[in-house]
Design a protein around this motif. Structure first.
Motif, PDB file in Angstrom:
ATOM      1  N   SER A 198       0.948  -1.220   0.183  1.00  0.00           N
ATOM      2  CA  SER A 198       0.029   0.117   0.004  1.00  0.00           C
ATOM      3  C   SER A 198       0.748   1.286  -0.011  1.00  0.00           C
ATOM      4  CB  SER A 198      -1.058  -0.066   1.236  1.00  0.00           C
ATOM      5  OG  SER A 198      -0.408  -0.222   2.634  1.00  0.00           O
ATOM      6  N   GLY A 199       0.477   2.327  -0.820  1.00  0.00           N
ATOM      7  CA  GLY A 199       1.194   3.681  -0.898  1.00  0.00           C
ATOM      8  C   GLY A 199       0.070   4.784  -0.430  1.00  0.00           C
ATOM      9  N   GLY A 200       0.680   5.962   0.325  1.00  0.00           N
ATOM     10  CA  GLY A 200      -0.313   6.709   0.753  1.00  0.00           C
ATOM     11  C   GLY A 200       0.197   8.278   0.331  1.00  0.00           C
ATOM     12  N   ARG A 201      -0.610   9.076   0.657  1.00  0.00           N
ATOM     13  CA  ARG A 201      -0.159  10.382   0.411  1.00  0.00           C
ATOM     14  C   ARG A 201       0.855  10.823   1.682  1.00  0.00           C
ATOM     15  NH1 ARG A 201      -2.462  14.177  -2.662  1.00  0.00           N
ATOM     16  NH2 ARG A 201      -3.986  12.921  -3.057  1.00  0.00           N
ATOM     17  N   ASP A 202       0.970   9.999   2.425  1.00  0.00           N
ATOM     18  CA  ASP A 202       2.120  10.120   3.488  1.00  0.00           C
ATOM     19  C   ASP A 202       3.463   9.833   3.275  1.00  0.00           C
ATOM     20  OD1 ASP A 202       1.535   7.379   3.557  1.00  0.00           O
ATOM     21  OD2 ASP A 202       1.004   7.156   5.558  1.00  0.00           O
ATOM     22  N   ALA A 203       3.403   9.272   1.726  1.00  0.00           N
ATOM     23  CA  ALA A 203       4.860   8.954   1.196  1.00  0.00           C
ATOM     24  C   ALA A 203       5.165   7.432   1.827  1.00  0.00           C
ATOM     25  CB  ALA A 203       5.835   9.937   1.379  1.00  0.00           C
ATOM     26  N   LYS A 204       4.601   6.693   2.428  1.00  0.00           N
ATOM     27  CA  LYS A 204       4.846   5.572   3.025  1.00  0.00           C
ATOM     28  C   LYS A 204       4.447   4.388   1.898  1.00  0.00           C
ATOM     29  CE  LYS A 204       6.434   6.630   7.193  1.00  0.00           C
ATOM     30  NZ  LYS A 204       7.928   6.042   7.643  1.00  0.00           N
ATOM     31  N   LEU A 205       5.355   3.377   1.949  1.00  0.00           N
ATOM     32  CA  LEU A 205       5.178   2.078   1.325  1.00  0.00           C
ATOM     33  C   LEU A 205       4.991   1.078   2.430  1.00  0.00           C
ATOM     34  CD1 LEU A 205       4.898   0.404  -1.439  1.00  0.00           C
ATOM     35  CD2 LEU A 205       7.326  -0.046  -1.336  1.00  0.00           C
ATOM     36  N   ASN A 206       3.869   0.638   2.590  1.00  0.00           N
ATOM     37  CA  ASN A 206       3.766  -0.253   3.703  1.00  0.00           C
ATOM     38  C   ASN A 206       3.502  -1.754   3.012  1.00  0.00           C
ATOM     39  OD1 ASN A 206       3.743   1.305   5.626  1.00  0.00           O
ATOM     40  ND2 ASN A 206       1.701   1.516   6.014  1.00  0.00           N
TER      41      ASN A 206
END
Length: 301
Positions: A198-206
């Protein structure tokens, strides 16, 4: 790893939001803030035509596995089904009044899923193009969707920072994942079905384990929002596309960063946000589309 830009295609007059390809037929399709879905040739980059007109911006495209039709989800909430055999739009679905940001296909049930800004998903019977079911995912926008390779579950990424996992058989809720701190903007199951990225607007790739949905890794992958995640055809690595104008290539085994495609790295890459990616399953090339109105094709060795 060596990266070479093998094509830079212009023609769109406005930002490009989405791309779908059909290597078996030799074409790929792009759409965005222009009033049409555009067809391009893999073999003849000069071959360009407007496949079908649209009334509003297109945020999502989907080609059926048998390559018989293409679905386009619009800002108006309308979804159009275009038949390649009949060379025309054969159905217009008006199940949403707000933008349709994601489309997916459930092969074993012959169903089309459309996820909207209204927080609901419509389930369409493709034999009749009629609405079977509509269910609520969130009180806010659904930004992205991914179906597991075995079609047992579907994941939805929402503006309320949550990932919601549903059972595809009866569309019942299985799990909610809450570790993103900003809206979830991209999702992808690994080809073996063991991981959900998952990728978010928080720039994190989980990275989540599908068996128990425990977080296995969390990487600050970009400077800004991650708009797309795509595995290459062999599943050995995957690419992420970002609002920060870059594309990054990652190892699917170790999640190690292998290559950055950006102007900052001296590569003739996009000058604006990279919105969507697509792998050519025949030759392994990567195609990217951007707010800069350009389509770029990359050879990766």
């Amino acid at each position: 790893m060596e990266i070479k830009r093998i094509a830079a295609l212009s023609g769109h007059q406005n930002p490009i939001y989405t791309i779908e390809s059909s290597p078996e037929t030799g074409y790929f399709y792009t759409a965005g803030n222009d009033k049409g879905v555009v067809q391009w040739s893999f073999d003849d980059p000069g071959h360009v035509k407007v496949l079908m007109p649209v009334k509003t911006s297109v945020y999502s495209l989907l080609i059926s596995p048998d390559h018989l039709w293409l679905a386009a989800g619009e800002r108006s909430g309308q979804v159009s089904l275009y038949s390649f055999e009949e060379n025309k739009v054969i159905a217009v679905l008006n199940n949403h009044r707000l933008p349709v940001f994601a489309l997916s296909f459930v092969h074993r049930k012959n169903e089309l899923l459309a996820a909207s800004e209204d927080g609901t998903v419509s389930v369409i019977n493709l034999n009749t193009t009629e609405l079977i079911y509509r269910f609520k995912i969130s009180d806010d926008t659904i930004r992205c969707m991914a179906i597991s390779p075995d079609e047992s579950m579907v994941a939805f990424g929402c503006k309320d920072n949550t990932i919601r996992i549903f059972n595809v058989t009866d569309y019942s809720l299985l799990k909610e994942l809450h570790l993103h701190t900003m809206p979830v903007t991209s999702l992808a199951f690994s080809p073996d079905g063991e991981l959900l990225l998952s990728g978010g607007r928080d720039a994190k790739l989980n990275v989540w384990g599908v068996k128990d949905f425990e977080l296995k890794d969390s990487i600050t992958a970009h400077m800004f929002a991650i708009y797309d995640i795509k595995f290459n055809p062999s599943g050995t690595y995957f690419a992420t596309a970002s609002q920060d104008k870059s594309i990054k290539i990652w190892s699917a085994d170790s999640f190690r960063l292998l290559k950055i495609i950006s102007r900052e790295k001296g590569i003739e890459a996009h000058s604006h946000s990279v919105n969507k990616l697509n792998w050519n399953t025949k030759d392994g090339s990567l195609i990217s589309v951007s707010d800069d109105r350009m389509i770029m094709r990359w050879e990766i060795k």
